[in-house]
Design an enzyme around this catalytic site. Structure first.
Site, PDB file in Angstrom:
ATOM      1  N   GLU A 284       0.842  -1.196   0.000  1.00  0.00           N
ATOM      2  CA  GLU A 284       0.000   0.000   0.000  1.00  0.00           C
ATOM      3  C   GLU A 284       0.874   1.242   0.000  1.00  0.00           C
ATOM      4  O   GLU A 284       1.562   1.530   0.987  1.00  0.00           O
ATOM      5  CB  GLU A 284      -0.926   0.007   1.222  1.00  0.00           C
ATOM      6  CG  GLU A 284      -1.863   1.217   1.200  1.00  0.00           C
ATOM      7  CD  GLU A 284      -2.787   1.283   2.410  1.00  0.00           C
ATOM      8  OE1 GLU A 284      -2.956   0.266   3.076  1.00  0.00           O
ATOM      9  OE2 GLU A 284      -3.336   2.369   2.654  1.00  0.00           O
ATOM     10  N   LYS A 416      -8.665 -15.011  15.931  1.00  0.00           N
ATOM     11  CA  LYS A 416      -8.829 -14.607  14.523  1.00  0.00           C
ATOM     12  C   LYS A 416     -10.270 -14.277  14.150  1.00  0.00           C
ATOM     13  O   LYS A 416     -10.676 -14.490  13.002  1.00  0.00           O
ATOM     14  CB  LYS A 416      -8.252 -15.681  13.587  1.00  0.00           C
ATOM     15  CG  LYS A 416      -6.781 -15.969  13.870  1.00  0.00           C
ATOM     16  CD  LYS A 416      -6.224 -17.111  13.062  1.00  0.00           C
ATOM     17  CE  LYS A 416      -4.784 -17.383  13.480  1.00  0.00           C
ATOM     18  NZ  LYS A 416      -4.187 -18.525  12.842  1.00  0.00           N
ATOM     19  N   ASP A 492       1.522 -14.088  12.769  1.00  0.00           N
ATOM     20  CA  ASP A 492       0.395 -14.683  12.055  1.00  0.00           C
ATOM     21  C   ASP A 492      -0.503 -13.542  11.568  1.00  0.00           C
ATOM     22  O   ASP A 492      -1.184 -12.899  12.371  1.00  0.00           O
ATOM     23  CB  ASP A 492      -0.373 -15.613  13.005  1.00  0.00           C
ATOM     24  CG  ASP A 492      -1.457 -16.397  12.289  1.00  0.00           C
ATOM     25  OD1 ASP A 492      -1.894 -15.942  11.217  1.00  0.00           O
ATOM     26  OD2 ASP A 492      -1.865 -17.452  12.807  1.00  0.00           O
ATOM     27  N   HIS A 590     -12.283  25.830   4.532  1.00  0.00           N
ATOM     28  CA  HIS A 590     -11.902  27.085   3.886  1.00  0.00           C
ATOM     29  C   HIS A 590     -12.721  27.304   2.627  1.00  0.00           C
ATOM     30  O   HIS A 590     -13.193  28.403   2.356  1.00  0.00           O
ATOM     31  CB  HIS A 590     -10.407  27.066   3.537  1.00  0.00           C
ATOM     32  CG  HIS A 590      -9.548  27.437   4.692  1.00  0.00           C
ATOM     33  ND1 HIS A 590      -8.967  28.678   4.819  1.00  0.00           N
ATOM     34  CD2 HIS A 590      -9.182  26.748   5.794  1.00  0.00           C
ATOM     35  CE1 HIS A 590      -8.274  28.724   5.939  1.00  0.00           C
ATOM     36  NE2 HIS A 590      -8.384  27.551   6.549  1.00  0.00           N
TER      37      HIS A 590
END
Ligand code: ADP
Length: 605
Positions: A284, A416, A492, A590
């Site tokens: 990424e 998990k 993991d 703004h």
């Protein structure tokens, strides 16, 4: 534009009649390019050129035949030709060559010749039309894929020669037998026999390592068999450059290669007085750059501080009784402090590092869930805790013979999966990490203000997440940093689910001048021994952090330090992303209030 009318000098090279033209012409010319002929060189439209040569051909044939008959009748020698007959012969030859070239050569070539490497095939033509028409990225990649892979850089060069056609969707859909024939093998003859056995199902793919006693060779054979069976190429997935022995029976079954993920460094992260270069494996873009900016803000503000609140891995088996009363009996037995010592002696036999901490029970009717928690040294500890739990279950069968063990994991652990029990009770390492960021650092490094950050954190990370019904997700992107560090250091990655539970708090302090920021993460599940941590690349990343392997002086110190580094890195990531968002929000404000674009530029500069 009609390319067929282009003069010959615009063609990039010599052109034989009927052959396809050079790519450059097609790109310019567009869709009609495939019909290019030698006659295109003439300054006339195709149908007129053809008409002229047809007329010429039949006219001169008629003229020459009539002259021939005349000479036979008058007994004139045939070799005595007049200038008119000479011109007719030249015209005959010229028109014959043209017509054969136009109509005949393509047909003859298709019968006796196969396309050579430098002949433009129909597939290439389609691709180039796409490139010329607007360069569809996927199609360009498709063509690049058809090039042979370069050797070196841990790329797979040896055993499999990929046919470019394999990326052609038409060939991908071809019957398997055909594709199997189409993929040549560069493996030794003896391996060829084994590949055939695997392809034909006579030898199980999973047994290659044990049968051959050579993990690398097993992977190469499995890979080749897989390509033949599926008709799909694995070119691009490297085989060379990896120690397949290191994963046998521990990390990965039936390997056929390995995926490469780039590792970048964020830091230095100044945490508890020490500097760390944090390895992050990610694809990424901006993630590491952003975390790095957060590290800088922390560094110039004097660093971050962390506290490890608890350290215990959990496992919760599910057992069933005939009645809820019996299930409750076991619950009271397990939670009675008087029984703890005997239970922990039994549990701790699993490992010299496993130390039982507590057992928390939950009942659902006549079913009992027992959540065992234990310290596991420098290991993440799932194996260790499971072994300890098995010991205790065996022991309990003596006093509770009516106990029916349904599973060593009953999801009350909870591993998990997003679960409130981890968020509330913690799992693995629970860490809180904080820093005070000076006001001018917020402005100069993070390009925002303390006020904007505090407001955004309250509305986004707290209110927004509450509105979304978040479970441990009171943060901007903790999982981004957790996942990248986990992959780099051999953790993991699936435990990213609960390890990323995090609440990010921001508060203005020192009369609103400075920012206090903290991340609280109750379920960081990390280890520095076992699992993927012993692999070469991951081990190198742990070494960079100074937490490789087991801590010699104090068992568990390395894994606990790693957990604090994860939290510190998350702190940096949260600071930077929240600042980017806050700055964006300011820009929008703004614009909303009709400020000039000049003011906006100042804010974003
Ligand atoms: P996990 O329980 O995380 O799955 P493993 O059981 O695969 O990990 O690996 C832990 C192994 O490492 C155990 O066999 C344990 O005895 C050994 N070990 C060596 N040193 C340590 C240490 N400092 N902390 C924890 N385990 C250690």
């Amino acid at each position: 534009m009609d390319v067929r009318r282009r003069p010959a000098r615009h063609l990039d090279g010599p052109v034989s009649p009927g052959a396809k033209q050079h790519r450059g012409v097609v790109v310019v010319g567009g869709d009609d390019a495939s019909s290019l002929k030698a006659s295109d060189a003439l300054p006339l439209p195709l149908y007129l050129t053809n008409a002229v040569f047809f007329t010429l051909f039949f006219s001169v044939v008629y003229y020459l035949l009539s002259r021939w008959r005349e000479k036979i009748r008058t007994s004139t020698p045939l070799h005595l030709v007049t200038p008119a007959e000479m011109a007719a012969i030249v015209a005959f030859v010229a028109s014959f060559i043209y017509l054969v070239g136009f109509f005949g050569v393509d047909f003859v070539q298709s019968l006796i010749l196969r396309p050579a490497g430098d002949v433009w095939t129909a597939d290439e033509e389609e691709e180039d039309e796409v490139v010329g028409a607007g360069a569809d990225h996927e199609k360009i990649l498709l063509r690049e894929d058809s090039r042979s892979s370069p050797c070196g850089q841990a790329l797979d060069c040896a055993p499999v020669v990929q046919k470019p056609k394999l990326v052609d969707p038409v060939v991908q859909d071809a019957p398997k037998e055909k594709v199997i024939e189409a993929v040549p093998s560069a493996l030794p003859e003896e391996d060829e026999e084994i590949i055939k056995s695997v392809v034909e199902g006579k030898m199980p793919s999973y047994s290659l390592e044990s049968k051959l006693g050579d993990c690398k060779r097993a992977a190469a054979i499995r890979r080749e068999a897989l390509q033949r069976m599926t008709g799909k190429s694995l070119s691009g997935l490297p085989l060379e450059g990896f120690d397949y022995d290191s994963i046998l029976g521990q990390c990965c079954e039936m390997p056929v290669g390995y995926v490469q993920i780039p590792v970048g460094i964020a830091g230095p992260l100044l945490l508890d007085g020490r500097e760390y270069s944090v390895p992050m494996a990610t694809t990424e873009g901006c993630l590491i750059a952003s975390t790095n900016r957060g590290c800088k803000a922390i560094f110039v503000s004097g660093g971050a501080t962390s506290v490890l609140l608890r350290d215990g891995m959990t496992r919760a088996p599910i057992v069933r009784f005939a009645t809820a009363k019996r299930a409750a009996d076991l619950k009271f037995f397990l939670e009675n402090p008087a029984n703890f010592d005997s239970l922990s002696v039994v549990f701790n036999r699993s490992s010299r590092f496993a130390r039982l901490q507590n057992i928390k029970c939950a009942i659902a009717g006549k079913n009992l869930f027992m959540r065992f928690s234990c310290s596991t040294g420098d290991a993440m500890g799932m194996n260790m805790v499971s072994k300890g739990v098995q010991n205790v279950l065996d022991f309990l069968q003596n006093d509770f013979p009516d106990m029916d063990v349904l599973g060593i994991s009953g999801n009350y652990c909870s591993d998990k999966k997003p679960a409130a029990v981890n968020w509330i009770e913690g799992r693995g390492k629970s860490v809180v990490c904080e820093a005070t960021i000076k006001g001018d650092v917020v402005r100069k490094v993070l390009k925002t203000s303390v006020e904007a950050l505090v407001e955004l954190n309250m509305l986004k990370n707290l209110t927004g997440s509450a509105m979304a019904g978040a479970l441990g997700g009171f943060n901007a992107h903790a999982s981004n940093i957790v996942a990248a560090v986990y992959i780099a250091t051999g953790q993991d990655p699936a435990q990213n689910v609960e390890s990323s539970h995090c609440i990010t708090m921001m508060e203005a302090i020192n009369d609103g001048k400075d920012l206090h920021v903290s991340v609280t993460m109750p379920s960081i599940e990390v280890g520095t021994v076992g699992g993927g941590t012993q692999l070469a690349s991951q081990s190198a990343c742990l070494n960079l952090l100074g937490v490789k392997g087991a801590n010699k002086e104090l068992a568990g110190a390395n894994s606990r330090l790693l957990a604090t580094i994860v939290a510190g890195s998350v702190l940096a990531g949260e600071l930077s992303l929240m600042s980017a968002l806050a700055a964006g929000q300011l820009v929008n404000s703004h614009m909303k209030y009709n400020r000039s674009s000049k003011d906006v530029a100042k804010v974003t500069a």
